[in-house]
Scaffold this active site. Structure first.
Site, PDB file in Angstrom:
ATOM      1  N   ASP A  78       0.911  -1.367   0.232  1.00 27.34           N
ATOM      2  CA  ASP A  78       0.132   0.214  -0.088  1.00 27.34           C
ATOM      3  C   ASP A  78       0.863   1.252   0.002  1.00 27.34           C
ATOM      4  OD1 ASP A  78      -1.526  -1.805   0.621  1.00 27.34           O
ATOM      5  OD2 ASP A  78      -2.967  -1.154   2.143  1.00 27.34           O
ATOM      6  N   TYR A  81       2.721   2.233  -3.303  1.00 29.54           N
ATOM      7  CA  TYR A  81       1.110   2.382  -4.339  1.00 29.54           C
ATOM      8  C   TYR A  81       1.078   3.694  -3.647  1.00 29.54           C
ATOM      9  CZ  TYR A  81      -2.536   2.492  -7.505  1.00 29.54           C
ATOM     10  OH  TYR A  81      -3.357   2.655  -8.618  1.00 29.54           O
ATOM     11  N   ASP A  82       1.233   4.569  -3.147  1.00 32.52           N
ATOM     12  CA  ASP A  82       0.652   5.054  -2.025  1.00 32.52           C
ATOM     13  C   ASP A  82       2.711   6.038  -2.740  1.00 32.52           C
ATOM     14  OD1 ASP A  82      -1.684   4.769  -1.377  1.00 32.52           O
ATOM     15  OD2 ASP A  82      -0.537   5.534   1.198  1.00 32.52           O
ATOM     16  N   LEU A 128     -31.821 -11.602 -22.235  1.00 35.29           N
ATOM     17  CA  LEU A 128     -31.008 -13.433 -22.635  1.00 35.29           C
ATOM     18  C   LEU A 128     -32.497 -13.792 -22.687  1.00 35.29           C
ATOM     19  CD1 LEU A 128     -28.429 -13.614 -20.130  1.00 35.29           C
ATOM     20  CD2 LEU A 128     -28.524 -14.186 -22.879  1.00 35.29           C
ATOM     21  N   LYS A 162     -23.811 -15.763 -14.030  1.00 36.37           N
ATOM     22  CA  LYS A 162     -25.044 -14.581 -14.694  1.00 36.37           C
ATOM     23  C   LYS A 162     -25.000 -13.576 -12.875  1.00 36.37           C
ATOM     24  CE  LYS A 162     -29.214 -13.418 -16.471  1.00 36.37           C
ATOM     25  NZ  LYS A 162     -29.784 -12.187 -15.962  1.00 36.37           N
ATOM     26  N   ARG A 183     -26.910  -0.254 -20.422  1.00 39.36           N
ATOM     27  CA  ARG A 183     -27.216  -0.693 -21.857  1.00 39.36           C
ATOM     28  C   ARG A 183     -28.792   0.523 -21.519  1.00 39.36           C
ATOM     29  NH1 ARG A 183     -31.645  -4.187 -21.855  1.00 39.36           N
ATOM     30  NH2 ARG A 183     -31.739  -5.805 -23.314  1.00 39.36           N
ATOM     31  N   LYS A 339     -23.313 -19.939 -22.976  1.00 36.17           N
ATOM     32  CA  LYS A 339     -23.158 -19.504 -24.423  1.00 36.17           C
ATOM     33  C   LYS A 339     -22.641 -20.678 -25.486  1.00 36.17           C
ATOM     34  CE  LYS A 339     -22.879 -14.965 -21.846  1.00 36.17           C
ATOM     35  NZ  LYS A 339     -21.762 -13.781 -22.444  1.00 36.17           N
ATOM     36  N   CYS A 458     -48.015  -1.509  24.628  1.00 27.01           N
ATOM     37  CA  CYS A 458     -46.759  -1.786  23.690  1.00 27.01           C
ATOM     38  C   CYS A 458     -45.709  -2.345  24.458  1.00 27.01           C
ATOM     39  CB  CYS A 458     -46.292  -0.082  24.622  1.00 27.01           C
ATOM     40  SG  CYS A 458     -44.363  -0.251  24.554  1.00 27.01           S
ATOM     41  N   CYS A 481     -41.589   6.057  26.079  1.00 28.43           N
ATOM     42  CA  CYS A 481     -41.133   4.642  26.172  1.00 28.43           C
ATOM     43  C   CYS A 481     -39.776   4.627  26.176  1.00 28.43           C
ATOM     44  CB  CYS A 481     -42.084   4.057  25.384  1.00 28.43           C
ATOM     45  SG  CYS A 481     -41.847   2.259  25.051  1.00 28.43           S
TER      46      CYS A 481
HETATM   47  S1  IVH Z   1     -24.148 -12.310 -21.879  1.00 30.99           S
HETATM   48  C1  IVH Z   1     -25.818 -12.476 -24.872  1.00 30.99           C
HETATM   49  N1  IVH Z   1     -23.288 -13.164 -19.696  1.00 30.99           N
HETATM   50  O1  IVH Z   1     -27.930 -10.274 -18.276  1.00 30.99           O
HETATM   51  C2  IVH Z   1     -25.834 -11.278 -25.284  1.00 30.99           C
HETATM   52  N2  IVH Z   1     -24.967 -11.502 -19.817  1.00 30.99           N
HETATM   53  O2  IVH Z   1     -30.510 -11.052 -18.590  1.00 30.99           O
HETATM   54  C3  IVH Z   1     -26.516 -11.047 -23.082  1.00 30.99           C
HETATM   55  N3  IVH Z   1     -25.410 -10.698 -17.058  1.00 30.99           N
HETATM   56  O3  IVH Z   1     -27.886  -7.549 -19.604  1.00 30.99           O
HETATM   57  C4  IVH Z   1     -25.439 -11.160 -22.041  1.00 30.99           C
HETATM   58  N4  IVH Z   1     -24.397 -11.780 -16.893  1.00 30.99           N
HETATM   59  O4  IVH Z   1     -26.995  -7.373 -17.940  1.00 30.99           O
HETATM   60  C5  IVH Z   1     -23.873 -12.491 -20.387  1.00 30.99           C
HETATM   61  N5  IVH Z   1     -21.593 -14.094 -18.072  1.00 30.99           N
HETATM   62  C6  IVH Z   1     -22.953 -12.461 -18.161  1.00 30.99           C
HETATM   63  C7  IVH Z   1     -23.988 -11.774 -17.661  1.00 30.99           C
HETATM   64  C8  IVH Z   1     -24.522 -11.662 -18.361  1.00 30.99           C
HETATM   65  C9  IVH Z   1     -24.844 -10.424 -16.177  1.00 30.99           C
HETATM   66  C10 IVH Z   1     -26.993  -9.925 -17.545  1.00 30.99           C
HETATM   67  C11 IVH Z   1     -26.796  -9.139 -18.398  1.00 30.99           C
HETATM   68  C12 IVH Z   1     -28.051  -9.183 -19.356  1.00 30.99           C
HETATM   69  C13 IVH Z   1     -28.554  -9.871 -18.987  1.00 30.99           C
HETATM   70  C14 IVH Z   1     -29.646 -10.531 -19.465  1.00 30.99           C
END
Ligand code: IVH
Length: 717
Positions: A78, A81-82, A128, A162, A183, A339, A458, A481
């Site tokens: 730290d 860095y400081d 999604l 997620k 977004r 995905k 009460c 009270c």
């Molecule tokens: S992919 C394909 N990956 O979830 C386009 N989204 O319900 C969607 N989110 O708006 C994004 N973690 O804000 C993706 N690992 C992740 C995510 C993620 C959270 C959120 C994102 C999106 C929302 C959709």
């Protein structure tokens, strides 16, 4: 306070409290500067050397933050860095032209805005589709196989957490962060660049060798749990509304007009995708490669991702995340995102209705629910006397934490759900945090369960309860009270009120238990010896607490009005009342109509204020406070003649001892006026550590800059 990445994470808005503007130079730079002033070498060479050192420092600091945030492996202490940070600060102060867009010092200091500008996403931000169980996930795979064939099964999947936060898009030009946006509706978001710069793990410049083209990195801003709970606790203490869940806290903190507010919140970031509207600038073949590249560029990527060969592996991963991993995370997730790994197949699969990609799906988790026994329904007395029922539960683990209590809000809720003491109930954690009782499991009833009624007296003082006009709230009308007193005293001492440091909940409980204090006014007659006679005090702590109590007598009327805890009157209404009436005498005699005339206050507040001060027991309390020499005036009136009368002042950076709010109040109390931006009309800039662009502007305009000590001198303190 330190400026190291670790410290910045804990309290990002606080610079080195010990370092005023004039003494932030490390010995190293100070000597370097002196040397360069004394040598005969041409000025341009000097500047070149300083510029090179600046670039070197930026590089070192970027690398340190990268190691710290992405790899969790601090490369510098730290203190180291400081020292480097401050050296860079002082170089930039002497040579504002050397301050680059990606300098680590850019993280603080931008001006507040009056509104967030709209931002049109070059590539839309998608949402999604959901799969709520394993079967729905298989249904998704079947659908995509029908579109692109069996290749999908061979391509495999990337499974990611997620994150339950706020989605953002960060634009990098030649590796430098140039824009950050929310977004919004996916097409139009808001420009929150200045706010995003304050998020410590959003890189201002990408590490390694990112593409030189304009690219957008997308991801999620989130609010870590531990900070979330702490922040809500202090908001409760200050009488401010709490955030319902970390997602709201993240989104709310991100959309602030004043970046300093965002900077004061411990926001974090995880990236999950890279897009560009330029062709062929992204060299990736799979989503897995994208995540790896993000990490190489210094972008934090959520932990526990899985490169799954088959959907069965995805399912297994999802189960372990849901039932095991989730509990150990310090941030909220609401599922996994699956995905298709191959980006070529992603392109073939495309997007449904312009909104949801076919190639990805959210595997949502079931809400965290558990069954347990409702042992009792008890009632807590709030500071305004309101009786709030809560559930005492047989301890049960929900999503990794043990739940013992749950809120029941009010009598109606208990009646509507037909909750009975002894019931087996279902309990859930809403938004991962606040436990709630969903309802009883009637089949499990034995007949021994006891229906519940709001007590008629009460629970703390046995006074018959009263009901609100709308009959929803039940309250204890006794201002003396002990249940109310406890909450009232804690609130009186809280930060947004009289701000008595060290007077914790437990200490207030002790004072009431020992019958040393009965109401807030009694605090002012407490002596060091009285505290020393109690458990848990040493000479030092007793003296500090007495000093803090005595100091609070000087708080302006607006603080006192807040601290009284008048129903419906928070900090803002209190300030309006105090400024309008000027003295407590004038305020307590004000009629409902007079209060209602104040701009910004409505009928409910006016009614509440007038009836509060009509109460004879309140009159007695106010007499006691007056006798204790508590300030009963708002200093504004006297301000026209104060030491700073007629001066327009700008505050920037983190001051060594005063908070922003305290400095503002102090300056206003002495006749000064605070504005947010530096102009020719500015009398002086009060600057603390990590002062940014305002300081630069003051230097450019030749406006004088003073530190806290000098301010105290000017107002004779
Ligand atoms: S992919 C394909 N990956 O979830 C386009 N989204 O319900 C969607 N989110 O708006 C994004 N973690 O804000 C993706 N690992 C992740 C995510 C993620 C959270 C959120 C994102 C999106 C929302 C959709």
């Amino acid at each position: 306070m330190s400026t190291s990445p670790r410290q910045q994470e804990a309290s990002p808005n606080q610079g080195d409290a010990g370092a005023g503007v004039t003494d932030t130079e490390s010995p190293d730079t100070a000597s370097r500067n002196t040397e360069s002033r004394n040598t005969e070498s041409p000025v341009s060479e000097d500047v070149a050397a300083v510029a090179a050192r600046g670039a070197e420092l930026r590089e070192l600091l970027h690398r340190a933050a990268h190691e710290y945030y992405v790899f969790d492996r601090p490369a510098l202490s730290d203190a180291q860095y400081d020292a480097l940070y401050r050296e860079l600060q002082s170089i930039e102060r002497a040579h504002p032209e050397l301050r680059t867009d990606d300098s680590p010092t850019r993280r603080v200091g931008a001006e507040p805005q009056s509104a967030l500008a709209k931002y049109a996403h070059a590539v839309p931000m998608l949402s999604l589709g959901n799969a709520f169980d394993d079967a729905e996930l298989r249904g998704w795979e079947d659908r995509i196989v029908r579109v692109v064939g069996d290749d999908v099964r061979r391509s495999g999947y990337t499974a990611e957490l997620k994150i339950d936060g706020a989605a953002v898009s960060l634009t990098f030009d030649n590796g430098v962060l140039v824009m950050g946006a929310t977004r919004g509706n996916g097409t139009i978001g808001e420009d929150v660049t200045a706010n995003l710069r304050t998020v410590r793990d959003v890189p201002l410049r990408l590490a390694g060798s990112p593409p030189s083209a304009r690219i957008e990195i997308r991801g999620e801003i989130y609010f870590p749990f531990d900070h979330f709970e702490r922040m809500n606790a202090s908001r409760v203490a200050a009488g401010e509304p709490v955030f319902a869940n970390p997602r709201n806290a993240a989104a709310g903190s991100l959309r602030q007009l004043d970046p300093a507010v965002t900077a004061s919140r411990p926001l974090r970031f995880f990236g999950y995708s890279v897009v560009s509207d330029e062709r062929d600038v992204l060299p990736f073949r799979t989503q897995w490669e994208v995540l790896d590249a993000l990490q190489r560029w210094g972008v934090p990527v959520a932990p526990d991702r899985c490169h799954c060969k088959t959907l069965d592996e995805v399912t297994e991963w999802a189960h372990s995340v849901e039932h095991t991993l989730r509990a150990s995370l310090d941030f909220a997730i609401d599922g996994g995102v699956v995905k298709v790994d191959s980006l070529r197949l992603q392109e073939d699969l495309g997007v449904v209705g312009g909104r949801e990609p076919r190639w990805a799906i959210a595997r949502k988790f079931a809400p965290d629910v558990a069954e347990t026994r409702l042992l009792a329904i008890e009632v807590n007395v709030g500071r305004t006397g309101q009786l709030n029922p809560f559930a005492v539960l047989e301890p049960v683990e929900i999503g990794g934490t043990v739940v013992r209590l749950a809120t029941l809000h009010n009598e109606d809720l208990v009646r509507d759900k037909d909750l009975r003491a002894g019931d087996v109930v279902q309990v859930k954690r809403a938004g991962d945090v606040i436990p709630q009782v969903i309802g009883p499991v009637p089949e499990r009833r034995t007949g021994a369960e006891q229906p519940w009624h709001m007590p008629t007296h009460c629970p703390a003082c046995n006074t018959p309860v009263a009901r609100d006009a709308d009959l929803v709230a039940v309250y204890c009308p006794n201002v003396a009270c002990p249940g109310r007193q406890l909450e009232a005293l804690v609130y009186f001492a809280s930060r947004g009120a009289m701000d008595i440091r060290g007077l914790s909940y437990a200490r207030v409980q002790q004072l009431l238990r020992e019958k040393i204090v009965h109401d807030v006014a009694d605090l002012y007659s407490l002596s060091v010896d009285q505290f020393l006679a109690l458990d848990g005090y040493q000479k030092k702590s007793a003296e500090a607490l007495v000093a803090a109590i005595q100091q609070s007598r000087l708080q302006p009327l607006s603080r006192l009005v807040t601290a009284l805890g008048i129903p419906h009157v928070g900090e803002t209404a209190a300030r309006l009342l105090a400024r309008h009436f000027g003295t407590l005498e004038a305020l307590i005699d004000a009629t409902q109509e007079q209060v209602a005339e104040i701009r910004g206050l409505g009928a409910v507040i006016a009614q509440s204020v007038a009836s509060y001060f009509r109460d004879p027991s309140v009159r007695v309390l106010i007499e006691k406070l007056r006798a204790a020499n508590v300030t009963t005036e708002e200093p504004r009136q006297a301000a026209a003649s104060g030491a700073l009368a007629g001066q327009t002042i700008v505050i920037t950076g983190t001051l060594p001892t005063l908070s922003r709010k305290q400095a503002t109040e102090l300056i206003e109390a002495h006749g000064g006026r605070i504005t947010s931006s530096v102009s020719k009309a500015t009398a002086f800039v009060l600057a603390g550590a990590e002062a940014g662009s305002k300081l630069d502007k003051a230097n450019t305009l030749g406006i004088s800059v003073i530190d806290e000590t000098e301010l105290f001198k000017r107002i004779g303190q």
